[in-house]
Design a protein around this motif. Structure first.
Motif, PDB file in Angstrom:
ATOM      1  N   GLN A 211      -8.677   8.886  43.750  1.00 31.68           N
ATOM      2  CA  GLN A 211      -7.436   8.356  43.197  1.00 31.68           C
ATOM      3  C   GLN A 211      -7.708   7.116  42.344  1.00 31.68           C
ATOM      4  N   ASP A 212      -8.530   6.211  42.854  1.00 32.42           N
ATOM      5  CA  ASP A 212      -8.840   4.984  42.111  1.00 32.42           C
ATOM      6  C   ASP A 212      -9.567   5.294  40.812  1.00 32.42           C
ATOM      7  N   ARG A 213     -10.563   6.199  40.860  1.00 35.59           N
ATOM      8  CA  ARG A 213     -11.358   6.478  39.658  1.00 35.59           C
ATOM      9  C   ARG A 213     -10.538   7.189  38.594  1.00 35.59           C
ATOM     10  N   MET A 214      -9.599   8.008  39.013  1.00 38.35           N
ATOM     11  CA  MET A 214      -8.728   8.659  38.032  1.00 38.35           C
ATOM     12  C   MET A 214      -7.880   7.639  37.283  1.00 38.35           C
ATOM     13  N   ILE A 215      -7.485   6.589  37.993  1.00 39.48           N
ATOM     14  CA  ILE A 215      -6.639   5.570  37.379  1.00 39.48           C
ATOM     15  C   ILE A 215      -7.457   4.562  36.586  1.00 39.48           C
ATOM     16  N   THR A 216      -8.564   4.095  37.185  1.00 34.91           N
ATOM     17  CA  THR A 216      -9.337   3.017  36.545  1.00 34.91           C
ATOM     18  C   THR A 216     -10.415   3.513  35.598  1.00 34.91           C
ATOM     19  N   GLY A 217     -10.895   4.756  35.810  1.00 35.22           N
ATOM     20  CA  GLY A 217     -11.967   5.268  34.962  1.00 35.22           C
ATOM     21  C   GLY A 217     -13.324   4.684  35.272  1.00 35.22           C
ATOM     22  N   ARG A 275      -3.528  11.845  51.788  1.00 35.68           N
ATOM     23  CA  ARG A 275      -4.418  11.293  50.761  1.00 35.68           C
ATOM     24  C   ARG A 275      -4.645  12.291  49.627  1.00 35.68           C
ATOM     25  N   LEU A 276      -4.651  13.571  49.960  1.00 32.46           N
ATOM     26  CA  LEU A 276      -4.809  14.583  48.918  1.00 32.46           C
ATOM     27  C   LEU A 276      -3.607  14.571  47.979  1.00 32.46           C
ATOM     28  N   LEU A 277      -2.421  14.415  48.529  1.00 27.38           N
ATOM     29  CA  LEU A 277      -1.227  14.328  47.685  1.00 27.38           C
ATOM     30  C   LEU A 277      -1.293  13.103  46.780  1.00 27.38           C
ATOM     31  N   GLY A 278      -1.816  12.002  47.317  1.00 28.52           N
ATOM     32  CA  GLY A 278      -1.970  10.797  46.504  1.00 28.52           C
ATOM     33  C   GLY A 278      -2.946  11.003  45.368  1.00 28.52           C
ATOM     34  N   ALA A 279      -4.060  11.713  45.646  1.00 25.67           N
ATOM     35  CA  ALA A 279      -5.043  11.977  44.595  1.00 25.67           C
ATOM     36  C   ALA A 279      -4.478  12.900  43.520  1.00 25.67           C
ATOM     37  N   LEU A 280      -3.708  13.915  43.931  1.00 24.26           N
ATOM     38  CA  LEU A 280      -3.095  14.815  42.955  1.00 24.26           C
ATOM     39  C   LEU A 280      -2.077  14.077  42.094  1.00 24.26           C
ATOM     40  N   ALA A 281      -1.319  13.171  42.718  1.00 21.20           N
ATOM     41  CA  ALA A 281      -0.359  12.378  41.952  1.00 21.20           C
ATOM     42  C   ALA A 281      -1.085  11.461  40.979  1.00 21.20           C
ATOM     43  N   ALA A 282      -2.217  10.903  41.418  1.00 16.94           N
ATOM     44  CA  ALA A 282      -3.000  10.027  40.534  1.00 16.94           C
ATOM     45  C   ALA A 282      -3.532  10.802  39.348  1.00 16.94           C
ATOM     46  N   ALA A 283      -3.908  12.062  39.576  1.00 16.00           N
ATOM     47  CA  ALA A 283      -4.414  12.876  38.472  1.00 16.00           C
ATOM     48  C   ALA A 283      -3.355  13.073  37.396  1.00 16.00           C
TER      49      ALA A 283
END
Length: 659
Positions: A211-217, A275-283
């Motif tokens: 999630q963090d890497r999708m947002i921050t790169g 946490r998976l839902l959070g990562a999908l939302a971050a994507a």
């Protein structure tokens, strides 16, 4: 000099494999030609183990060279930095067993050399970065499927190593078993290219990182022990594939889960859906979030980028402690290796630090943090007018980074934290007490270590805490510095997080409500909330009986900065000894309690208590960290001639208006 063993001694290379690796397996390995497509952390992980196990031929393909960031996990040395990964690995193979057949493609796999690379190949290990070479990755699987060659693809997710086995031998299947299209690979649509990964193999502790890497790169993290696990899984998988055995489509080993108790594993698995839902939302919001976070590079960014030594020193100073973690520093770069150190008056704490003495201590802590990793000199201005515009405490000159023990020095600095949980008593003896006192005496300070009745210290702290929490200005200031949830900490990485205060979700929610409503806050405190907060804040003090008191007999402006340096020296030394520390300001917040503490430590009344530490072994496995602003946010630049003249004359230095 020992002579090279001859071909007739080939069996001696693998004699210790006997009865674990059978004779047919050993023969199959010798007949295997493995194509390693990508020789970085994933692909390089199994080359040396397979060579030591007895593989007969390897084909190494990778267009990249090693860099310093590869040292933490890849099969390279410092001397290999800047050299071709494939060629370095080929030399390593020859050093282990010169009779292994090695072919090298230092330009990596391309449409032009793919047929050549597949010549004689019996199994492929796919470690091609789908982000940089998606079409080549697809073509490797396409060609392997046509030739009925099995392909093993490796991925590491934090502490979990995962192998995906595409056994194209059994039947001609579509590349990636049809779970990723040729069009997606041609057009480089990364999320579609990696659909075959699925979601069920992501470990819970890696999903927040995704999630963090999708947002921050930021770069994806990879660690050595996960790479070693990848090598172990991949090596054994190759033995079974060489023997024409069936293997599962997915093979995993989670190092982190293996270290947890059965209950801990269950808890981690229960975290996965949320946490998976959070990562999908971050994507879905990744591109928008990265654009929102984009900052225009400042002059300070440019300077820190071109001078790694200055960057490391500024980063070290930014790790120093400060009251309420307000991080008040202002570092004005006045020359190539000169920094005028002041503070941002907007971060003043009028309730907890009305005289700004703790700010002076924080400046001293920052200076000592710099001295921990670098050879520095610090010249003070002697100014005690802390609220003067552009106040400067002194000028730090950075000479060079310490080379001896630099890794350990930085580790201790990064490890230092305030620990508010339960502690176990840890025997330390007089030797540590003498060392602490010796460290601070050159700074006209004292450090005394004593074993004291913890209940007595707790009662003193409780009394002081009740007095402070009974003040509305103190409580308001404290609540302004508490960050509830990650979003708040991201918006303003100062103050305390609920985690760093060891607050559970219920208490954190309660604090959030109190902060949002003045009326609710007044009602709560009229009902005894101050006593409850005081009790909670001091409840852990009784779990350790060893305390360290830092005092000073010089309370001049220079002495206040120096005692800050003394505090940092003591804290870092205690951290180096593996001890957890908690400053207990509540126990020395009145003249009466300060006099009582001096008597308990057998120190003269001429000393002034500055900080009392509770010291012991942490009962928890994790030391919570408070958030930190990026180092460049403290760093400002002014024209060199004006800065030098101002520092020499003792005048204040004002930051440029645009900063």
């Amino acid at each position: 000099m020992k002579t090279m063993p001859g071909p007739d001694e080939l069996d001696a290379f693998v004699v210790r494999n006997t009865d674990v690796i059978s004779a047919p397996e050993q023969a199959a390995l010798r007949a295997t030609r493995l194509l390693v497509a990508g020789c970085g952390s994933v692909g390089g992980s199994l080359v040396e183990p397979l060579v030591r196990l007895g593989i007969g031929s390897v084909v190494l393909a990778d267009p990249e060279t090693f860099d310093l960031s590869n040292i933490n996990r890849q099969a390279c040395l410092l001397a290999d930095v800047g050299q071709s990964k494939a060629e370095v690995l080929a030399r390593r193979v020859a050093d282990v067993n010169p009779y292994v057949d090695v072919r090298v493609f230092p330009a990596g796999l391309t449409e032009d050399n793919l047929e050549d690379a597949f010549d004689g190949t019996t199994v492929v290990f796919d470690a091609i970065d789908a982000a940089s070479s998606p079409w080549v990755k697809y073509r490797v699987h396409e060609l392997a499927s046509e030739r009925r060659i099995p392909v093993v693809a490796g991925f590491d997710f934090g502490g979990k190593s995962v192998l995906y086995v595409f056994d194209y031998r059994r039947k001609r299947a579509a590349p990636f078993y049809g779970r990723a299209s040729a069009e997606a690979h041609r057009e480089g649509r990364l999320s579609e290219c990696l659909k075959w990964l699925g979601y069920t193999h992501f470990p819970a502790d890696f999903l927040p990182i995704i999630q963090d890497r999708m947002i921050t790169g930021k770069p994806w993290p990879q660690v050595a022990y996960c790479v070693l696990a990848m090598g172990a899984l991949g090596t054994r998988c190759m033995v079974d594939l060489a023997m024409q055995r069936r293997v599962p489509h997915v093979i995993t080993f989670d190092t982190h889960m293996a270290m947890r108790t059965p209950l801990g594993r269950l808890v981690e698995r229960l975290k996965i859906p949320g946490r998976l839902l959070g990562a999908l939302a971050a994507a879905r919001r990744a591109a928008k979030a990265r654009a929102a976070r984009a900052e225009v590079p400042s002059e300070a960014d440019d300077q820190l980028g071109t001078d790694p030594t200055m960057r490391l020193v500024i980063e070290a100073m930014a790790r120093a402690p400060s009251p309420h973690n307000c991080q008040p520093w202002r570092f004005v770069v006045t020359g190539p290796r000169e920094i005028a150190i002041g503070w941002d008056v907007s971060r003043a704490l009028d309730a907890v630090d009305p005289d700004d003495f703790a700010i002076a201590y924080a400046i001293g802590c920052a200076v000592e943090a710099a001295a921990t990793i670098a050879e520095v000199s610090f010249t003070q201005t002697g100014s005690g007018d802390y609220r003067a515009p552009g106040y400067v405490a002194g000028t730090l000159v950075v000479k060079a980074l310490h080379t001896e023990g630099q890794v350990h020095r930085r580790g201790i600095l990064e490890r230092r934290a305030t620990y508010r949980g339960g502690m176990y008593d840890a025997p330390s003896g007089d030797q540590l007490a003498d060392r602490l006192d010796g460290l601070v005496q050159p700074l006209r300070a004292r450090a005394a270590m004593r074993e004291l009745p913890p209940d007595l210290i707790r009662r003193m702290a409780l009394e002081g805490a009740r007095g402070l929490f009974g003040r509305s200005d103190y409580v308001d200031e404290l609540l302004r510095h508490i960050r509830i949830g990650r979003r708040e900490a991201d918006r303003d990485p100062t103050g305390f997080t609920a985690h760093s205060l060891s607050l559970g979700p219920v208490r954190a929610r309660l604090l959030s409500l109190l902060r949002s409503s003045l009326l609710l806050r007044r009602l709560a405190f009229a009902s005894g909330m101050a006593k409850l907060m005081a009790h909670t804040s001091t409840s852990a003090i009784g779990s350790a009986s060893r305390f360290v008191l830092v005092t000073t007999s010089d309370f001049s402006p220079e002495g206040r900065v120096d005692v800050g340096r003394a505090i940092m020296r003591v804290w870092l030394e205690l951290t180096r000894q593996g001890l957890a520390c908690q400053p207990i300001d509540f126990a020395i917040c009145t003249n009466e309690s300060r006099a009582q503490i001096l008597a308990m430590f057998n120190l003269p009344s001429t000393e002034r208590p500055v900080l009392l530490f509770r010291v012991g072994k942490a009962a928890s496995t994790q030391l919570p960290r408070s958030p930190r602003l990026p180092a460049h946010s403290f760093c400002h630049c002014v024209p060199e001639d004006r800065a030098r003249a101002s520092v020499r004359s003792g005048d204040a230095i004002a930051a440029p208006a645009e900063v």
